[in-house]
Design a protein around this motif. Structure first.
Motif, PDB file in Angstrom:
ATOM      1  N   ALA A  96      -7.709   3.246  -2.134  1.00  0.00           N
ATOM      2  CA  ALA A  96      -9.013   2.802  -1.616  1.00  0.00           C
ATOM      3  C   ALA A  96      -9.700   1.850  -2.598  1.00  0.00           C
ATOM      4  O   ALA A  96     -10.204   0.793  -2.208  1.00  0.00           O
ATOM      5  CB  ALA A  96      -9.903   4.023  -1.339  1.00  0.00           C
ATOM      6  N   VAL A  97      -9.727   2.221  -3.879  1.00  0.00           N
ATOM      7  CA  VAL A  97     -10.391   1.370  -4.879  1.00  0.00           C
ATOM      8  C   VAL A  97      -9.592   0.085  -5.104  1.00  0.00           C
ATOM      9  O   VAL A  97     -10.161  -1.011  -5.172  1.00  0.00           O
ATOM     10  CB  VAL A  97     -10.599   2.130  -6.208  1.00  0.00           C
ATOM     11  CG1 VAL A  97     -11.055   1.179  -7.307  1.00  0.00           C
ATOM     12  CG2 VAL A  97     -11.622   3.249  -6.028  1.00  0.00           C
ATOM     13  N   ALA A  98      -8.272   0.211  -5.209  1.00  0.00           N
ATOM     14  CA  ALA A  98      -7.446  -0.969  -5.491  1.00  0.00           C
ATOM     15  C   ALA A  98      -7.603  -2.022  -4.395  1.00  0.00           C
ATOM     16  O   ALA A  98      -7.737  -3.209  -4.673  1.00  0.00           O
ATOM     17  CB  ALA A  98      -5.977  -0.566  -5.619  1.00  0.00           C
ATOM     18  N   PHE A  99      -7.624  -1.592  -3.150  1.00  0.00           N
ATOM     19  CA  PHE A  99      -7.662  -2.573  -2.065  1.00  0.00           C
ATOM     20  C   PHE A  99      -9.077  -2.930  -1.632  1.00  0.00           C
ATOM     21  O   PHE A  99      -9.348  -4.062  -1.276  1.00  0.00           O
ATOM     22  CB  PHE A  99      -6.813  -2.080  -0.883  1.00  0.00           C
ATOM     23  CG  PHE A  99      -5.353  -2.157  -1.196  1.00  0.00           C
ATOM     24  CD1 PHE A  99      -4.623  -3.293  -0.888  1.00  0.00           C
ATOM     25  CD2 PHE A  99      -4.714  -1.129  -1.873  1.00  0.00           C
ATOM     26  CE1 PHE A  99      -3.282  -3.396  -1.224  1.00  0.00           C
ATOM     27  CE2 PHE A  99      -3.380  -1.216  -2.226  1.00  0.00           C
ATOM     28  CZ  PHE A  99      -2.662  -2.351  -1.901  1.00  0.00           C
ATOM     29  N   GLY A 100      -9.983  -1.949  -1.686  1.00  0.00           N
ATOM     30  CA  GLY A 100     -11.344  -2.210  -1.191  1.00  0.00           C
ATOM     31  C   GLY A 100     -12.413  -2.316  -2.254  1.00  0.00           C
ATOM     32  O   GLY A 100     -13.529  -2.752  -1.964  1.00  0.00           O
ATOM     33  N   GLY A 101     -12.107  -1.924  -3.495  1.00  0.00           N
ATOM     34  CA  GLY A 101     -13.121  -1.956  -4.545  1.00  0.00           C
ATOM     35  C   GLY A 101     -14.072  -0.779  -4.451  1.00  0.00           C
ATOM     36  O   GLY A 101     -14.054  -0.037  -3.470  1.00  0.00           O
ATOM     37  N   VAL A 102     -14.916  -0.612  -5.473  1.00  0.00           N
ATOM     38  CA  VAL A 102     -15.811   0.551  -5.497  1.00  0.00           C
ATOM     39  C   VAL A 102     -17.129   0.283  -4.762  1.00  0.00           C
ATOM     40  O   VAL A 102     -17.898   1.192  -4.510  1.00  0.00           O
ATOM     41  CB  VAL A 102     -16.135   1.009  -6.947  1.00  0.00           C
ATOM     42  CG1 VAL A 102     -14.848   1.350  -7.703  1.00  0.00           C
ATOM     43  CG2 VAL A 102     -16.942  -0.036  -7.697  1.00  0.00           C
ATOM     44  N   ARG A 103     -17.393  -0.970  -4.440  1.00  0.00           N
ATOM     45  CA  ARG A 103     -18.675  -1.309  -3.846  1.00  0.00           C
ATOM     46  C   ARG A 103     -18.759  -0.839  -2.394  1.00  0.00           C
ATOM     47  O   ARG A 103     -17.823  -1.053  -1.631  1.00  0.00           O
ATOM     48  CB  ARG A 103     -18.866  -2.826  -3.913  1.00  0.00           C
ATOM     49  CG  ARG A 103     -20.260  -3.262  -3.518  1.00  0.00           C
ATOM     50  CD  ARG A 103     -20.603  -4.609  -4.130  1.00  0.00           C
ATOM     51  NE  ARG A 103     -22.037  -4.695  -4.300  1.00  0.00           N
ATOM     52  CZ  ARG A 103     -22.656  -5.539  -5.100  1.00  0.00           C
ATOM     53  NH1 ARG A 103     -21.954  -6.356  -5.850  1.00  0.00           N
ATOM     54  NH2 ARG A 103     -23.957  -5.546  -5.186  1.00  0.00           N
ATOM     55  N   ALA A 104     -19.878  -0.221  -2.043  1.00  0.00           N
ATOM     56  CA  ALA A 104     -20.097   0.169  -0.648  1.00  0.00           C
ATOM     57  C   ALA A 104     -20.301  -1.096   0.182  1.00  0.00           C
ATOM     58  O   ALA A 104     -20.804  -2.095  -0.321  1.00  0.00           O
ATOM     59  CB  ALA A 104     -21.316   1.081  -0.550  1.00  0.00           C
ATOM     60  N   ARG A 105     -19.908  -1.031   1.453  1.00  0.00           N
ATOM     61  CA  ARG A 105     -20.143  -2.193   2.334  1.00  0.00           C
ATOM     62  C   ARG A 105     -20.476  -1.687   3.715  1.00  0.00           C
ATOM     63  O   ARG A 105     -20.249  -0.555   4.042  1.00  0.00           O
ATOM     64  CB  ARG A 105     -18.913  -3.115   2.328  1.00  0.00           C
ATOM     65  CG  ARG A 105     -17.679  -2.567   2.987  1.00  0.00           C
ATOM     66  CD  ARG A 105     -16.440  -3.373   2.671  1.00  0.00           C
ATOM     67  NE  ARG A 105     -15.896  -3.089   1.346  1.00  0.00           N
ATOM     68  CZ  ARG A 105     -15.919  -3.944   0.327  1.00  0.00           C
ATOM     69  NH1 ARG A 105     -16.448  -5.137   0.486  1.00  0.00           N
ATOM     70  NH2 ARG A 105     -15.409  -3.624  -0.843  1.00  0.00           N
ATOM     71  N   MET A 115       0.830  -1.198   0.000  1.00  0.00           N
ATOM     72  CA  MET A 115       0.000   0.000   0.000  1.00  0.00           C
ATOM     73  C   MET A 115       0.867   1.252   0.000  1.00  0.00           C
ATOM     74  O   MET A 115       0.570   2.218  -0.705  1.00  0.00           O
ATOM     75  CB  MET A 115      -0.950  -0.003   1.204  1.00  0.00           C
ATOM     76  CG  MET A 115      -2.054  -1.042   1.068  1.00  0.00           C
ATOM     77  SD  MET A 115      -3.105  -1.172   2.540  1.00  0.00           S
ATOM     78  CE  MET A 115      -4.155   0.250   2.346  1.00  0.00           C
ATOM     79  N   ILE A 154      -4.056 -10.749   0.511  1.00  0.00           N
ATOM     80  CA  ILE A 154      -4.538 -10.458  -0.846  1.00  0.00           C
ATOM     81  C   ILE A 154      -5.384 -11.651  -1.282  1.00  0.00           C
ATOM     82  O   ILE A 154      -5.004 -12.801  -1.030  1.00  0.00           O
ATOM     83  CB  ILE A 154      -3.346 -10.281  -1.829  1.00  0.00           C
ATOM     84  CG1 ILE A 154      -2.569  -9.002  -1.530  1.00  0.00           C
ATOM     85  CG2 ILE A 154      -3.814 -10.317  -3.277  1.00  0.00           C
ATOM     86  CD1 ILE A 154      -3.066  -7.764  -2.210  1.00  0.00           C
ATOM     87  N   ARG A 155      -6.513 -11.384  -1.910  1.00  0.00           N
ATOM     88  CA  ARG A 155      -7.434 -12.461  -2.269  1.00  0.00           C
ATOM     89  C   ARG A 155      -6.748 -13.508  -3.147  1.00  0.00           C
ATOM     90  O   ARG A 155      -5.960 -13.182  -4.049  1.00  0.00           O
ATOM     91  CB  ARG A 155      -8.686 -11.912  -2.943  1.00  0.00           C
ATOM     92  CG  ARG A 155      -8.420 -11.095  -4.161  1.00  0.00           C
ATOM     93  CD  ARG A 155      -9.627 -10.238  -4.532  1.00  0.00           C
ATOM     94  NE  ARG A 155     -10.774 -11.048  -4.902  1.00  0.00           N
ATOM     95  CZ  ARG A 155     -12.014 -10.572  -5.026  1.00  0.00           C
ATOM     96  NH1 ARG A 155     -12.250  -9.295  -4.795  1.00  0.00           N
ATOM     97  NH2 ARG A 155     -12.997 -11.351  -5.379  1.00  0.00           N
ATOM     98  N   ASP A 213      -7.628   7.767  -3.325  1.00  0.00           N
ATOM     99  CA  ASP A 213      -8.707   7.075  -4.028  1.00  0.00           C
ATOM    100  C   ASP A 213      -8.200   5.822  -4.752  1.00  0.00           C
ATOM    101  O   ASP A 213      -8.879   4.794  -4.764  1.00  0.00           O
ATOM    102  CB  ASP A 213      -9.382   8.029  -5.038  1.00  0.00           C
ATOM    103  CG  ASP A 213     -10.144   9.158  -4.337  1.00  0.00           C
ATOM    104  OD1 ASP A 213     -10.270   9.096  -3.091  1.00  0.00           O
ATOM    105  OD2 ASP A 213     -10.595  10.081  -5.020  1.00  0.00           O
ATOM    106  N   VAL A 214      -7.028   5.915  -5.353  1.00  0.00           N
ATOM    107  CA  VAL A 214      -6.481   4.742  -6.033  1.00  0.00           C
ATOM    108  C   VAL A 214      -6.260   3.615  -5.033  1.00  0.00           C
ATOM    109  O   VAL A 214      -6.644   2.462  -5.279  1.00  0.00           O
ATOM    110  CB  VAL A 214      -5.157   5.079  -6.769  1.00  0.00           C
ATOM    111  CG1 VAL A 214      -4.437   3.804  -7.201  1.00  0.00           C
ATOM    112  CG2 VAL A 214      -5.435   5.963  -7.979  1.00  0.00           C
TER     113      VAL A 214
END
Lengths: 197, 197
Positions: free
Chosen positions: B188-197, B90, B147-148, B185-186
């Protein structure tokens, strides 16, 4: 280019010339590719090319239409227009990666367009209209609470496009990662991120 | 180009010529940019350029060194070499976006290299070595369970690079999204994806 050139020499038709031309445009740049350069790279004569197509502009038009028609066809599917915005967004993105891997040279040309000519600007207008549908789905999914609200929606859309568009740089048909895996992985990373949970 | 050209005309030095040249290389392509084209776009004479640099190759070398030195400096920081692989990953990715926004024209040139000359191939070798460090961090973080594991690690790395690299296509200094927001933002999106949770 040698395999394609061999195929074209043996049995050239408009389709094989189109596919070969797209590869040559990608490799040398469209502006730098004259009909002479094209003929040399395809291993056929200029007159053989002119027998099938009137100009290199026509080949670019065919290539870009192939990419854009395929992308626009995604939006006509009921899965793109019914259901929640997040589901429609996932469908459109997954299908876009499918078009990208299926029509790789044509989508690559589309993504690298600079808009130097009327033809290119017209294709860019269609590309923007397609992108706009995705941007609106992102906005709607965000309003629905399904897309994170801590990131600017324009940035969200751009990062999604960036990830998808980058696939043309490394995906190769017949390589170690199948087209279906690429589509699944892009959607998985885009929506869920790379972090294990 | 007009602002840069005006600055260079008034007070040209190697630094302003380098920054201007990088923009011209990006706009016209390095191969298509002769010293004459460069001089015309910068609004100065060829001899004014030769007063500061011996060749356009030298300008490309300076530009690529600027990008690569900055990227390689990230890896020297203790935050890149100590702690868990996921934290180091990160840190390196966030810092890479910082270098990208800070050294935008130089990193853009680096990302668009084709490897046509020895100079370009040498820069590509350094770029690959940098990327290899990130690929190894992805592998280690995956082994650590951070990492998945349902996505091929090469695909994971490529999608991370794709998202980061695409930032040069839309980020502009002084635009609506700050460099710091882009980096956040990069990651955040790279590690968590764009989907709200």
């Amino acid at each position: 280019m040698t395999d394609i050139a061999a195929t074209i020499r043996q049995n050239h038709d408009q389709e094989s010339i189109l596919r070969g031309a797209a590869e040559v445009f990608i490799q040398h740049g469209y502006d730098a590719t004259s009909m002479g350069v094209l003929a040399e790279n395809l291993g056929i004569t200029k007159s053989a090319i002119y027998h099938h197509v009137p100009s290199k502009e026509y080949l670019l038009q065919l290539a870009l239409d192939r990419a854009l028609d395929s992308l626009e066809a995604i939006l006509v599917d009921p899965l793109a227009s019914t259901g929640s915005a997040i589901d429609r967004l996932m469908y459109v993105l997954r299908s876009s990666v499918g078009v990208l891997t299926d029509q790789l040279p044509f989508v690559t040309l589309l993504l690298r367009l600079r808009g130097n000519t009327e033809l290119e600007r017209s294709a860019l207008t269609r590309r923007r209209a397609f992108n706009q549908v995705i941007a609106e789905l992102v906005d709607q999914a965000r309003t629905d609470g399904d897309i994170r609200s801590d990131i600017d929606p324009r940035t969200t859309t751009r990062l999604l496009f960036g990830m998808i568009g980058s696939v043309v740089d490394w995906y190769r048909p017949g390589g170690p990662v199948s087209a279906e895996d690429v589509a699944n992985d892009v959607v998985a990373v885009a929506f869920g991120g790379v972090r294990a949970r």
